[in-house]
Motif scaffolding. Structure first.
Motif, PDB file in Angstrom:
ATOM      1  N   LEU A 191       0.829  -1.203   0.000  1.00 27.90           N
ATOM      2  CA  LEU A 191       0.000   0.000   0.000  1.00 27.90           C
ATOM      3  C   LEU A 191       0.865   1.255   0.000  1.00 27.90           C
ATOM      4  O   LEU A 191       0.594   2.209  -0.746  1.00 27.90           O
ATOM      5  CB  LEU A 191      -0.927  -0.011   1.215  1.00 27.90           C
ATOM      6  CG  LEU A 191      -1.828   1.217   1.391  1.00 27.90           C
ATOM      7  CD1 LEU A 191      -2.671   1.467   0.155  1.00 27.90           C
ATOM      8  CD2 LEU A 191      -2.708   1.056   2.627  1.00 27.90           C
ATOM      9  N   ALA A 192       1.914   1.268   0.819  1.00 30.27           N
ATOM     10  CA  ALA A 192       2.807   2.429   0.848  1.00 30.27           C
ATOM     11  C   ALA A 192       3.478   2.641  -0.507  1.00 30.27           C
ATOM     12  O   ALA A 192       3.589   3.780  -0.990  1.00 30.27           O
ATOM     13  CB  ALA A 192       3.855   2.254   1.942  1.00 30.27           C
TER      14      ALA A 192
ATOM     15  N   GLY B  90       4.053   5.657  -5.443  1.00 28.91           N
ATOM     16  CA  GLY B  90       4.352   5.544  -6.865  1.00 28.91           C
ATOM     17  C   GLY B  90       3.191   5.809  -7.790  1.00 28.91           C
ATOM     18  O   GLY B  90       3.336   5.741  -9.015  1.00 28.91           O
ATOM     19  N   GLY B  91       2.027   6.102  -7.228  1.00 32.01           N
ATOM     20  CA  GLY B  91       0.859   6.367  -8.059  1.00 32.01           C
ATOM     21  C   GLY B  91       0.415   5.167  -8.869  1.00 32.01           C
ATOM     22  O   GLY B  91      -0.084   5.313  -9.993  1.00 32.01           O
ATOM     23  N   VAL B  92       0.583   3.980  -8.332  1.00 37.42           N
ATOM     24  CA  VAL B  92       0.239   2.755  -9.050  1.00 37.42           C
ATOM     25  C   VAL B  92      -1.278   2.579  -9.101  1.00 37.42           C
ATOM     26  O   VAL B  92      -1.969   2.778  -8.100  1.00 37.42           O
ATOM     27  CB  VAL B  92       0.878   1.530  -8.362  1.00 37.42           C
ATOM     28  CG1 VAL B  92       0.471   0.240  -9.055  1.00 37.42           C
ATOM     29  CG2 VAL B  92       2.389   1.679  -8.334  1.00 37.42           C
ATOM     30  N   VAL B  93      -1.790   2.215 -10.262  1.00 38.83           N
ATOM     31  CA  VAL B  93      -3.208   1.889 -10.399  1.00 38.83           C
ATOM     32  C   VAL B  93      -3.399   0.429  -9.990  1.00 38.83           C
ATOM     33  O   VAL B  93      -2.797  -0.475 -10.579  1.00 38.83           O
ATOM     34  CB  VAL B  93      -3.695   2.105 -11.843  1.00 38.83           C
ATOM     35  CG1 VAL B  93      -5.159   1.694 -11.983  1.00 38.83           C
ATOM     36  CG2 VAL B  93      -3.514   3.563 -12.252  1.00 38.83           C
ATOM     37  N   LEU B  94      -4.217   0.197  -8.979  1.00 35.40           N
ATOM     38  CA  LEU B  94      -4.414  -1.154  -8.461  1.00 35.40           C
ATOM     39  C   LEU B  94      -5.332  -1.964  -9.357  1.00 35.40           C
ATOM     40  O   LEU B  94      -6.160  -1.420 -10.103  1.00 35.40           O
ATOM     41  CB  LEU B  94      -4.983  -1.092  -7.042  1.00 35.40           C
ATOM     42  CG  LEU B  94      -4.099  -0.399  -6.007  1.00 35.40           C
ATOM     43  CD1 LEU B  94      -4.804  -0.349  -4.662  1.00 35.40           C
ATOM     44  CD2 LEU B  94      -2.746  -1.105  -5.877  1.00 35.40           C
TER      45      LEU B  94
END
Length: 216
Positions: free
Chosen positions: A179-180, A185-189
């Motif tokens: 989650l951190a 990193g602005g990752v799209v889940l």
């Protein structure tokens, strides 16, 4: 002889050693490179779901629960077994969140999948992210869950707790750090229904077959 990475590790024989309430143990005879065969002990498990629960203030909802295998209480994410036949992982996650914390969430994402110890068990956990929280009331609890401590911890502090060894539960460490990393990193889940090829099936299938033949 096959090239490295191309050998087919066929199971040539398999026998059940033990079957209990939440695990079974089997021994597989496996074809190894070079013509050898070797025994591999496998602990079968239902699999589980866990929830990284994040409130509007970027605080994680953590639970502290007694774990008899280690003989002490651990800080963990809300979690539970996938032991209801045919239950979808997201449905199980919603149920466990309400049972352990008295919360429901309006927004769900898939955070990470974790194979707990693939050297000897097929146990795998799917970790969801839940946001948009609301209180729904916690039902009466039993056994270890009757002793749960619930806390809200800033995400950054939870990361520090994991790195200091104050959080050691593998699912919790994986979920918190994932989650951190996703936040920074602005990752799209992934969507909640993304494929889960490693979801354990053998133990549940074994129990269904045993029930179907009238054995207990």
């Amino acid at each position: 002889m096959s090239l490295p990475g191309e050998h087919e590790f066929r199971t040539v024989d398999s026998r059940e050693v033990y079957s209990g309430a939440i695990v079974a143990l089997r021994v597989d005879r496996v074809a190894m490179p070079g013509g050898r065969e070797a025994d591999r002990e496998i602990v079968e498990h239902h699999g589980a779901v866990a929830v990284a629960v994040l409130d509007d203030d970027e605080r994680l909802v953590l639970i502290r629960q007694y774990r008899h295998a280690l003989g002490r209480r651990l800080w963990e994410l809300p979690a539970g077994l996938l032991d209801e036949p045919g239950e979808a992982p997201l449905v199980a996650a919603r149920r466990e969140l309400a049972e352990e914390t008295g919360l429901a969430a309006d927004r769900w994402s898939l955070l990470v999948d974790v194979a707990l110890s693939p050297g000897f068990t097929d146990e795998s956990v799917r970790v969801f992210l839940a946001e948009g929280l609301r209180d729904v009331g916690r039902p009466a609890a039993h056994d270890e869950e009757a002793d749960l401590e619930i806390a809200r911890v800033p995400l950054a502090d939870a990361v520090v707790m994991a790195l200091r060894g104050e959080i050691v539960n593998a699912t919790a460490v994986s979920g918190i750090l994932a989650l951190a990393a996703a936040r920074s990193g602005g990752v799209v889940l992934r969507p909640t229904e993304a494929p889960w090829p490693d979801r354990p099936e053998m133990f549940s299938r074994r129990k269904r077959n045993r029930t179907g033949t009238g054995r207990t």
